[in-house]
Motif scaffolding. Sequence first.
Motif, short mmCIF file in Angstrom:
data_model
loop_
_atom_site.label_atom_id
_atom_site.label_comp_id
_atom_site.label_asym_id
_atom_site.label_seq_id
_atom_site.Cartn_x
_atom_site.Cartn_y
_atom_site.Cartn_z
N ASP A 68 -12.01 -21.07 -45.75
CA ASP A 68 -12.37 -22.48 -45.83
C ASP A 68 -13.24 -22.73 -44.74
O ASP A 68 -13.39 -23.63 -44.21
CB ASP A 68 -11.08 -23.49 -45.46
CG ASP A 68 -11.41 -24.79 -46.35
OD1 ASP A 68 -12.39 -25.10 -47.10
OD2 ASP A 68 -10.74 -25.90 -45.76
N ILE A 69 -14.31 -21.83 -44.67
CA ILE A 69 -15.41 -21.99 -43.71
C ILE A 69 -16.28 -23.07 -44.26
O ILE A 69 -17.04 -22.84 -45.45
CB ILE A 69 -15.89 -20.72 -43.36
CG1 ILE A 69 -15.22 -19.76 -42.70
CG2 ILE A 69 -17.31 -20.87 -42.62
CD1 ILE A 69 -15.62 -18.33 -42.65
N LYS A 70 -16.51 -24.26 -43.70
CA LYS A 70 -17.51 -25.45 -44.17
C LYS A 70 -17.69 -26.11 -42.79
O LYS A 70 -17.01 -26.05 -41.73
CB LYS A 70 -17.01 -26.07 -45.45
CG LYS A 70 -15.26 -26.64 -44.83
CD LYS A 70 -14.78 -27.49 -46.05
CE LYS A 70 -13.41 -27.80 -45.64
NZ LYS A 70 -12.92 -28.65 -46.75
N PRO A 71 -18.76 -26.85 -43.08
CA PRO A 71 -19.08 -27.81 -41.80
C PRO A 71 -17.86 -28.59 -41.34
O PRO A 71 -17.77 -28.73 -39.90
CB PRO A 71 -19.96 -28.93 -42.45
CG PRO A 71 -20.75 -27.81 -43.42
CD PRO A 71 -19.63 -27.29 -44.11
N GLU A 72 -16.98 -29.20 -41.96
CA GLU A 72 -15.73 -29.88 -41.50
C GLU A 72 -14.95 -29.00 -40.42
O GLU A 72 -14.34 -29.73 -39.77
CB GLU A 72 -14.86 -30.42 -42.73
CG GLU A 72 -15.57 -31.48 -43.56
CD GLU A 72 -16.04 -30.70 -44.75
OE1 GLU A 72 -15.78 -31.37 -45.81
OE2 GLU A 72 -16.86 -29.80 -44.72
N ASN A 73 -14.87 -27.71 -40.52
CA ASN A 73 -13.84 -26.88 -39.87
C ASN A 73 -14.79 -26.11 -38.65
O ASN A 73 -14.38 -25.30 -38.18
CB ASN A 73 -13.36 -25.84 -40.69
CG ASN A 73 -12.38 -26.45 -41.78
OD1 ASN A 73 -11.77 -27.56 -41.52
ND2 ASN A 73 -12.21 -25.89 -42.67
N ILE A 74 -16.02 -26.78 -38.23
CA ILE A 74 -16.78 -26.18 -37.09
C ILE A 74 -17.19 -27.58 -36.02
O ILE A 74 -17.65 -28.28 -36.51
CB ILE A 74 -18.17 -25.67 -37.62
CG1 ILE A 74 -17.81 -24.58 -38.68
CG2 ILE A 74 -18.96 -25.33 -36.81
CD1 ILE A 74 -19.27 -24.13 -39.32
N LEU A 75 -16.32 -27.19 -34.82
CA LEU A 75 -16.29 -28.03 -33.88
C LEU A 75 -17.44 -27.54 -32.64
O LEU A 75 -17.57 -26.35 -33.08
CB LEU A 75 -14.90 -28.36 -33.60
CG LEU A 75 -14.10 -28.94 -34.32
CD1 LEU A 75 -12.62 -29.08 -33.61
CD2 LEU A 75 -14.78 -30.29 -34.91
N LEU A 76 -17.65 -28.30 -31.99
CA LEU A 76 -18.22 -27.90 -30.71
C LEU A 76 -17.55 -28.20 -29.29
O LEU A 76 -17.05 -29.43 -29.12
CB LEU A 76 -19.58 -28.62 -30.55
CG LEU A 76 -20.73 -28.49 -31.66
CD1 LEU A 76 -21.92 -29.13 -31.13
CD2 LEU A 76 -21.02 -27.11 -31.77
N ASP A 77 -17.34 -27.30 -28.30
CA ASP A 77 -16.69 -27.59 -27.02
C ASP A 77 -17.56 -28.38 -26.19
O ASP A 77 -18.74 -28.69 -26.42
CB ASP A 77 -16.12 -26.18 -26.45
CG ASP A 77 -17.17 -25.02 -25.87
OD1 ASP A 77 -18.57 -25.75 -25.83
OD2 ASP A 77 -16.95 -24.14 -25.61
#
Length: 539
Positions: A142-151
């Motif tokens: 489920d790699i998609k923008p919603e599952n990509i965050l920034l620290d």
Amino acid sequence: MSYSIQLSQLEPLPRLPNLRFGKTIGHGSFGIVKSASVSGSIVAVKLVNRRMALKQGVTAETFGREAIIQQKCSKHPNVAKYVDCGYDDSWFWLAMEFGANGDLFDKIEPDKGVDEEIAHFYFKQLVSATNYIHSIGVAHRDIKPENILLDKRGNLKLTDFGLATVYKSSKGARRMANTPCGSPPYLAPEVAEGLGYDPEKSDVWSIGIVLFVLLSGQTPWEMAHETDPDFRDYLDSKGTPLTPPWNSFGIGVTSLLRSVLKRGADQRLAVDAILKHHWTAKKNFFENPENGQCKDPYTLTATLLGNLRVSLSDDEFNHITKSTQHSFTSHMAKSQPDVVVVDDEEDGADGFHAVSATQREYTEHDRKRLRLKLHEEDKAMAYAVRDPAVLQFRDGGKLETRQKIEEMLKGPNKMLVQSLTHFLSLLPLGSLLKLIVDSLNKLGLLSDREADAEEWIDNHDNSDVAINIPVNGKDRCNMRMIGFIRVSRAVEGSDLRKVEFCKVRADPLEWRRFFKLVSLMCRDGIYTGEKSQSQDGYD
């Protein structure tokens, strides 16, 4: 079934040892995500209501599997780290690393994307994380923008392993997957066609689509299926379309995209080969070559945010108000509502409720010092100068904006950028609500029951209570778009209000497109913190 369930209607949240819940940073169909303080650090806690989850087939075993897989993948620096998990009679909970700078794709301009250097930096981190989880036998699915965050330092963090699977044993034995997983624009063709698939190869396809979105600010097609005309054109051109945005990409990245977005799964580059591709392997200005992490978070964040603009010009306003066609169509209000858990227990004023870059909590002592200072200066201005989101509404050039953002990030408060989809307003509450509700009505985003602006005003005469206006429908790609617009007092003792666009289920770029459109329609109520604006919110 009602559109939303208030958090106060559900069982009390679990009491966890040495942990204190903070702001709600995410909402879902059967739970929420909260920031929390534990042992002097800030974490994110995913809270799932067991009763509601069971209705959707999510059991203790399902949730436990997600926690185990995330823990297994946590050793890579670009995967959100597992902290702890547990349950009581009413809730499952999973504590993980806090994505202090929010969604990556909340900070990308629709239809424009980011500079190739930034796209290259984040793609390289995503590929590295994917390569690692594959090496230990896990596919994300489920790699998609919603599952990509920034620290807090601007590094990418892959998160949400709810659909992940262990497809490879420690001895190398592999198995195919059969359950279709993911969002239509990011699905590999074999998944979209409902066939058995190699989850490793489907992840490769998804990261290729993410790269395309980073570069262009849009998806290449609604779904990789022959019935989709854009995908059909891609196949007919043998992966070399001459139409925008394909024809604007550089030769190196185009070569990589063509090697990754192969219809036949067996023809796609393996992840380790993607890392060795000449475009991926080249040096990056933002990267520390020793560990692949960001070496200059201030410049990276300022460059990323400096590209964002929300035009409030007369030309744009007249075009939108006269147009009968928008990205979001009137049939959206007819969509069957989904159930969403909304936190109604947070107060309105939050004194810029964020976490500092040093992860120090915002304490009552800080609040008292701020109140004293605000006696000496305008409270609205004091708040606005600390909020990077106001800069996207100003007319300054990119360089000027980047310099101001960097000053904010390096200043004594060191405020992080959790979300940019909000604006500030000094309008009276009734006038502000009317602007918002009228805008949503013009877009066809409110049901008949919710469309009366006067009723919203009459029912919310208590100006200190946060107001949640639901958004429910489909975007221009026919994808579900669910969330709400939250209106709350921004800071105690001030008429300044914060209007937050809270995404529950939506493509981040489409949500930002929606935010820009509504902001333009509400332009008379937006406060940008500039001295030329008077206290009633108008120029």
